[in-house]
Design an enzyme around this catalytic site. Structure first.
Site, PDB file in Angstrom:
ATOM      1  N   GLU A 233      89.193 139.338  14.757  1.00  0.00           N
ATOM      2  CA  GLU A 233      88.783 138.351  16.135  1.00  0.00           C
ATOM      3  C   GLU A 233      87.126 137.845  16.385  1.00  0.00           C
ATOM      4  OE1 GLU A 233      90.838 139.896  19.583  1.00  0.00           O
ATOM      5  OE2 GLU A 233      93.327 139.654  18.303  1.00  0.00           O
ATOM      6  N   GLU A 328      98.051 139.728  12.286  1.00  0.00           N
ATOM      7  CA  GLU A 328      98.648 140.576  13.209  1.00  0.00           C
ATOM      8  C   GLU A 328      99.456 139.323  14.884  1.00  0.00           C
ATOM      9  OE1 GLU A 328      95.249 142.623  15.433  1.00  0.00           O
ATOM     10  OE2 GLU A 328      96.323 142.078  17.619  1.00  0.00           O
TER      11      GLU A 328
END
Length: 480
Positions: A233, A328
């Protein structure tokens, strides 16, 4: 002589006059069903024979000649929290039984595990307490900045990865860092937040070497890493848990000039993935990196927390030679209804991602406890693929287990996605495994009423009624 000749001619004539069904017998379909009311949980149904008669029903057509991406695997993340629960809260027998259910063909046969390179928001020590670390927390000398490098803090994670590979020797691994060593960051050293010290170009050289040492150390442990994303991220940082931001231009620069050449020079086969963040707002980031480092990257990775799986289609169109990887997604206490969760997971994650070119489907924590922990500053109400009660050691297979199982148990790495029609009320995705001569179709009904449809396999048809908020996987072999 004439009698024999006449008999032979009769056999030949009959052969050409026989209906097609005698030449090519209809296939037999096996199927496994999960219903939103939990009355059927990946439960094998009675085998059904395809029929010759076509009904006036909505039809799902399969075309094995129209192929798309080759699949690489399905799984979840062996976080520090997951590994702690598996090693410290289960007996050997309980763990072995669970690993059979997770990684072998008697269970859902997961084929891919992701782990965190150093700490994440789900990293704990051997007592279950929060633990933030990297493999080089202490800076070395100018001549050897990584002299204190060690993967020892990952021992519990490595133990469980090794156990998983015993259960499934073909299991593949992905590694992802949440943060670089704090002393490589700009400003005050910290695990939580900030970014690399871009003012010192040696930072990138040292960090690339950090990755190489990690890859080699894991390989020496019998855990070769198949895939590597550069930063988890990268468009998000927080003071709450290990994290680090990394802009698209910086990631492109790091891969192009440091990490890509370092992996190549080390003669490692680990593939590099860019991005590894949400579908939303991914286009500019992914395009920037791929345009600059195409030779070094296998593709881009995505999470489910914002946007939708169709966003990845844009990147595929821009770079069709690069893979799309889904890496994810987590469920949690914010949504506890089994049927609602199953429908969302099917539409968005299992079917949605693979219909939009994803070569992997990986969920977040493989296992969490009854409180959604233990955590290291992150989500306080997330849900694992399984829940391990920290007090009783009981194991609950969550909706994520069954959703993953509908694809992981049947679609093995190497199978290719093939064409399957979507119906207004039925989402589908299909695959063909040439090594087995087998077709796999996953269908999901996310609506509130039963839906009847038929499958088309050549000239043969199979009718089925799928209950509301339910999913089914069909498999059938090629005609002999």
């Amino acid at each position: 002589m004439m009698t024999r000749l006449a008999a032979l001619l009769l056999i030949i004539l009959c052969f050409f006059l026989l209906p097609d069904r005698f030449i090519e017998p209809p296939p037999i379909a096996n199927s496994w069903l999960t219903t939103g009311d939990e009355q059927h949980l990946l439960e094998k149904q009675q085998a059904k024979l395809f029929q010759d008669d076509k009904q006036d029903k909505p039809t799902i057509y399969i075309d094995k000649d129209e192929t798309y991406q080759q699949m690489e695997g399905f799984g979840a993340a062996m976080t520090g929290s997951s590994a702690y629960l598996l090693e410290h809260k289960l007996t050997t027998q309980e763990r072995d039984t669970l690993f059979q259910d997770l990684f072998t063909d008697s269970g859902i046969q997961l084929s891919y595990l992701r782990h965190t390179i150093g700490a994440s928001d789900y990293s704990v020590d051997d007592t279950g307490n929060p633990s933030s670390y990297t493999y080089a927390d202490q800076q070395g000398t100018p001549e050897d900045p990584l002299q204190h490098f060690s993967i020892a803090p990952d021992q519990t994670v490595m133990n469980m990865l090794k156990q998983a590979k015993i259960s499934n020797p073909e299991l593949q691994l992905m590694g992802t860092p949440w943060t670089a060593p704090p002393w490589l960051k700009y400003g005050e050293p910290t695990y939580n937040g900030s970014y690399l010290n871009y003012t010192d170009q040696r930072t990138y050289e040292i960090y690339a070497d950090y990755f190489i040492q990690y890859l080699k150390a894991y390989q020496e442990e019998g855990l070769p890493v198949d895939m590597l994303s550069v930063q988890n991220e990268p468009q998000f940082e927080t003071a709450a848990y290990p994290s680090m931001s990394m802009g698209a231009t910086e990631q492109q620069y790091f891969i192009q000039h440091f990490l890509g050449p370092a992996i190549q020079d080390a003669d490692l086969e680990t593939a590099i993935l860019a991005y590894d963040h949400n579908w939303e707002n991914s286009k500019d980031y992914a395009e920037t990196v791929l345009n600059g480092v195409s030779d070094y990257t296998a593709g881009t990775a995505y999470h489910c927390y914002a946007g939708n799986p169709e966003d990845a289609e844009e990147i595929h169109q821009l770079h069709p030679d690069k893979g799309i990887y889904f890496t994810e997604c987590s469920g949690g206490a914010w949504s506890e209804n089994f049927g609602d969760n199953l429908s969302w997971l099917m539409d968005q994650v299992i079917i949605g991602t693979t219909r939009n070119w994803a070569k992997t489907v990986l969920l977040w924590n493989l296992a969490l406890d009854e409180t959604g922990g233990p955590t290291n500053g992150g989500c306080t109400n997330c849900r694992g693929v399984v829940t391990i009660d920290s007090q009783t050691s009981s194991i609950k297979k969550n909706v994520e287990y069954y959703a993953l199982g509908h694809i992981s148990k049947f679609v093995q790495p190497g199978a290719k996605r093939i064409s399957s029609t979507q119906l207004p009320q039925i989402a589908t995705v299909a695959f063909y495994d040439a090594s087995k001569g087998e077709t796999i179709l996953l269908a999901a009904n996310s609506g509130n009423s039963s839906q009847t449809f038929q499958l088309s396999e050549g000239k043969h048809y199979l009718q089925y009624t799928l209950p509301p908020q339910s999913a089914i996987t069909f498999t059938w072999k090629d005609a002999a």
